[in-house]
Design a protein around this motif. Structure first.
Motif, PDB file in Angstrom:
ATOM      1  N   SER A   5       0.835  -1.200   0.000  1.00  0.00           N
ATOM      2  CA  SER A   5       0.000   0.000   0.000  1.00  0.00           C
ATOM      3  C   SER A   5       0.872   1.252   0.000  1.00  0.00           C
ATOM      4  CB  SER A   5      -0.907   0.017   1.231  1.00  0.00           C
ATOM      5  OG  SER A   5      -0.139   0.245   2.396  1.00  0.00           O
ATOM      6  N   LYS A   6       0.235   2.371  -0.290  1.00  0.00           N
ATOM      7  CA  LYS A   6       0.940   3.656  -0.274  1.00  0.00           C
ATOM      8  C   LYS A   6       1.399   3.988   1.140  1.00  0.00           C
ATOM      9  CE  LYS A   6      -1.619   5.426  -4.221  1.00  0.00           C
ATOM     10  NZ  LYS A   6      -2.610   6.408  -4.668  1.00  0.00           N
ATOM     11  N   ALA A   7       0.604   3.613   2.140  1.00  0.00           N
ATOM     12  CA  ALA A   7       0.964   3.895   3.525  1.00  0.00           C
ATOM     13  C   ALA A   7       2.248   3.160   3.914  1.00  0.00           C
ATOM     14  CB  ALA A   7      -0.179   3.493   4.458  1.00  0.00           C
ATOM     15  N   GLN A   8       2.399   1.909   3.452  1.00  0.00           N
ATOM     16  CA  GLN A   8       3.621   1.162   3.736  1.00  0.00           C
ATOM     17  C   GLN A   8       4.824   1.835   3.077  1.00  0.00           C
ATOM     18  OE1 GLN A   8       2.790  -2.815   2.389  1.00  0.00           O
ATOM     19  NE2 GLN A   8       2.377  -3.520   4.463  1.00  0.00           N
ATOM     20  N   GLN A   9       4.628   2.347   1.873  1.00  0.00           N
ATOM     21  CA  GLN A   9       5.726   3.036   1.185  1.00  0.00           C
ATOM     22  C   GLN A   9       6.159   4.274   1.944  1.00  0.00           C
ATOM     23  OE1 GLN A   9       3.760   3.293  -2.761  1.00  0.00           O
ATOM     24  NE2 GLN A   9       5.808   2.846  -3.476  1.00  0.00           N
ATOM     25  N   LYS A  10       5.189   5.042   2.411  1.00  0.00           N
ATOM     26  CA  LYS A  10       5.503   6.262   3.157  1.00  0.00           C
ATOM     27  C   LYS A  10       6.243   5.932   4.445  1.00  0.00           C
ATOM     28  CE  LYS A  10       1.517   8.769   1.387  1.00  0.00           C
ATOM     29  NZ  LYS A  10       0.206   9.350   1.725  1.00  0.00           N
ATOM     30  N   ALA A  12       8.046   3.261   5.055  1.00  0.00           N
ATOM     31  CA  ALA A  12       9.386   2.791   4.708  1.00  0.00           C
ATOM     32  C   ALA A  12      10.296   3.958   4.322  1.00  0.00           C
ATOM     33  CB  ALA A  12       9.321   1.783   3.566  1.00  0.00           C
ATOM     34  N   GLY A  13       9.753   4.922   3.614  1.00  0.00           N
ATOM     35  CA  GLY A  13      10.533   6.095   3.234  1.00  0.00           C
ATOM     36  C   GLY A  13      10.981   6.896   4.443  1.00  0.00           C
ATOM     37  N   ALA A  14      10.094   7.057   5.410  1.00  0.00           N
ATOM     38  CA  ALA A  14      10.445   7.783   6.632  1.00  0.00           C
ATOM     39  C   ALA A  14      11.505   7.012   7.424  1.00  0.00           C
ATOM     40  CB  ALA A  14       9.204   8.012   7.491  1.00  0.00           C
ATOM     41  N   ALA A  15      11.332   5.689   7.533  1.00  0.00           N
ATOM     42  CA  ALA A  15      12.298   4.866   8.254  1.00  0.00           C
ATOM     43  C   ALA A  15      13.660   4.907   7.569  1.00  0.00           C
ATOM     44  CB  ALA A  15      11.792   3.430   8.345  1.00  0.00           C
ATOM     45  N   LEU A  28      10.009   9.581  14.248  1.00  0.00           N
ATOM     46  CA  LEU A  28       9.264   8.450  13.702  1.00  0.00           C
ATOM     47  C   LEU A  28       8.130   8.038  14.632  1.00  0.00           C
ATOM     48  CD1 LEU A  28      12.155   6.170  12.434  1.00  0.00           C
ATOM     49  CD2 LEU A  28      10.766   7.741  11.098  1.00  0.00           C
ATOM     50  N   LYS A  29       7.056   7.541  14.028  1.00  0.00           N
ATOM     51  CA  LYS A  29       5.903   7.069  14.790  1.00  0.00           C
ATOM     52  C   LYS A  29       5.430   5.741  14.220  1.00  0.00           C
ATOM     53  CE  LYS A  29       4.180  11.744  15.465  1.00  0.00           C
ATOM     54  NZ  LYS A  29       3.109  12.686  15.170  1.00  0.00           N
ATOM     55  N   GLY A  30       4.793   4.945  15.033  1.00  0.00           N
ATOM     56  CA  GLY A  30       4.125   3.732  14.594  1.00  0.00           C
ATOM     57  C   GLY A  30       4.968   2.789  13.762  1.00  0.00           C
ATOM     58  N   ALA A  31       4.445   2.441  12.580  1.00  0.00           N
ATOM     59  CA  ALA A  31       5.073   1.440  11.716  1.00  0.00           C
ATOM     60  C   ALA A  31       6.465   1.852  11.273  1.00  0.00           C
ATOM     61  CB  ALA A  31       4.191   1.177  10.503  1.00  0.00           C
ATOM     62  N   SER A  32       6.659   3.123  10.977  1.00  0.00           N
ATOM     63  CA  SER A  32       7.982   3.553  10.504  1.00  0.00           C
ATOM     64  C   SER A  32       9.033   3.383  11.600  1.00  0.00           C
ATOM     65  CB  SER A  32       7.946   5.001  10.003  1.00  0.00           C
ATOM     66  OG  SER A  32       7.498   5.874  10.998  1.00  0.00           O
ATOM     67  N   LYS A  33       8.643   3.563  12.845  1.00  0.00           N
ATOM     68  CA  LYS A  33       9.566   3.385  13.963  1.00  0.00           C
ATOM     69  C   LYS A  33      10.000   1.920  14.062  1.00  0.00           C
ATOM     70  CE  LYS A  33       9.862   5.316  18.492  1.00  0.00           C
ATOM     71  NZ  LYS A  33       9.136   5.955  19.573  1.00  0.00           N
ATOM     72  N   GLU A  34       9.033   1.010  13.925  1.00  0.00           N
ATOM     73  CA  GLU A  34       9.330  -0.416  13.972  1.00  0.00           C
ATOM     74  C   GLU A  34      10.159  -0.847  12.755  1.00  0.00           C
ATOM     75  OE1 GLU A  34       8.758  -2.479  16.561  1.00  0.00           O
ATOM     76  OE2 GLU A  34       8.075  -0.637  17.545  1.00  0.00           O
ATOM     77  N   MET A  35       9.819  -0.314  11.596  1.00  0.00           N
ATOM     78  CA  MET A  35      10.562  -0.653  10.371  1.00  0.00           C
ATOM     79  C   MET A  35      12.024  -0.235  10.494  1.00  0.00           C
ATOM     80  SD  MET A  35       7.958   0.486   7.390  1.00  0.00           S
ATOM     81  CE  MET A  35       7.415  -0.787   6.282  1.00  0.00           C
ATOM     82  N   GLU A  36      12.272   0.932  11.043  1.00  0.00           N
ATOM     83  CA  GLU A  36      13.634   1.441  11.174  1.00  0.00           C
ATOM     84  C   GLU A  36      14.456   0.515  12.062  1.00  0.00           C
ATOM     85  OE1 GLU A  36      17.122   3.216  12.461  1.00  0.00           O
ATOM     86  OE2 GLU A  36      15.475   2.933  13.864  1.00  0.00           O
ATOM     87  N   LEU A  44      14.552  -1.507   3.287  1.00  0.00           N
ATOM     88  CA  LEU A  44      13.745  -0.289   3.287  1.00  0.00           C
ATOM     89  C   LEU A  44      13.742   0.365   1.907  1.00  0.00           C
ATOM     90  CD1 LEU A  44      14.761   1.170   6.744  1.00  0.00           C
ATOM     91  CD2 LEU A  44      12.509   0.306   6.105  1.00  0.00           C
ATOM     92  N   GLU A  45      14.890   0.349   1.235  1.00  0.00           N
ATOM     93  CA  GLU A  45      14.965   0.903  -0.123  1.00  0.00           C
ATOM     94  C   GLU A  45      14.013   0.162  -1.057  1.00  0.00           C
ATOM     95  OE1 GLU A  45      19.039   0.611  -1.304  1.00  0.00           O
ATOM     96  OE2 GLU A  45      19.633   2.378  -0.162  1.00  0.00           O
ATOM     97  N   GLU A  46      14.006  -1.167  -0.969  1.00  0.00           N
ATOM     98  CA  GLU A  46      13.128  -1.968  -1.825  1.00  0.00           C
ATOM     99  C   GLU A  46      11.656  -1.661  -1.542  1.00  0.00           C
ATOM    100  OE1 GLU A  46      14.212  -6.060  -1.271  1.00  0.00           O
ATOM    101  OE2 GLU A  46      16.195  -5.758  -2.133  1.00  0.00           O
ATOM    102  N   PHE A  47      11.316  -1.542  -0.281  1.00  0.00           N
ATOM    103  CA  PHE A  47       9.933  -1.251   0.107  1.00  0.00           C
ATOM    104  C   PHE A  47       9.512   0.123  -0.384  1.00  0.00           C
ATOM    105  CE2 PHE A  47       8.007  -4.432   2.630  1.00  0.00           C
ATOM    106  CZ  PHE A  47       6.822  -3.928   3.137  1.00  0.00           C
ATOM    107  N   ALA A  48      10.361   1.115  -0.177  1.00  0.00           N
ATOM    108  CA  ALA A  48      10.024   2.494  -0.527  1.00  0.00           C
ATOM    109  C   ALA A  48      10.010   2.719  -2.027  1.00  0.00           C
ATOM    110  CB  ALA A  48      11.006   3.458   0.137  1.00  0.00           C
TER     111      ALA A  48
END
Length: 60
Positions: A5-10, A12-15, A28-36, A44-48
């Motif tokens: 989804s677009k939300a996952q991309q965003k 991942a980009g923040a992380a 960072l908040k929520g998912a991006s914090k965990e992803m980082e 992360l590059e592949e996801f974003a």
């Protein structure tokens, strides 16, 4: 692994930005914090970099 989804991309980009030092990890908040914490820079590059055409805003 492509983003679903677009939300996952965003998130991942923040992380990715935080991992590279382009933004503060404390911002960072929520998912991006965990992803980082749990993903490598390459993952992360592949996801974003997933094409977002046709992707829903949020994954179900």
């Amino acid at each position: 692994m492509p983003a679903k989804s677009k939300a996952q991309q965003k998130a991942a980009g923040a992380a990715l930005a935080a991992k590279r030092g382009e933004m503060k990890k404390s911002e960072l908040k929520g998912a991006s914090k965990e992803m980082e914490k749990s993903m490598t820079e390459k993952q992360l590059e592949e996801f974003a970099a997933t094409k977002h055409k046709g992707k829903p805003e949020h994954a179900k």
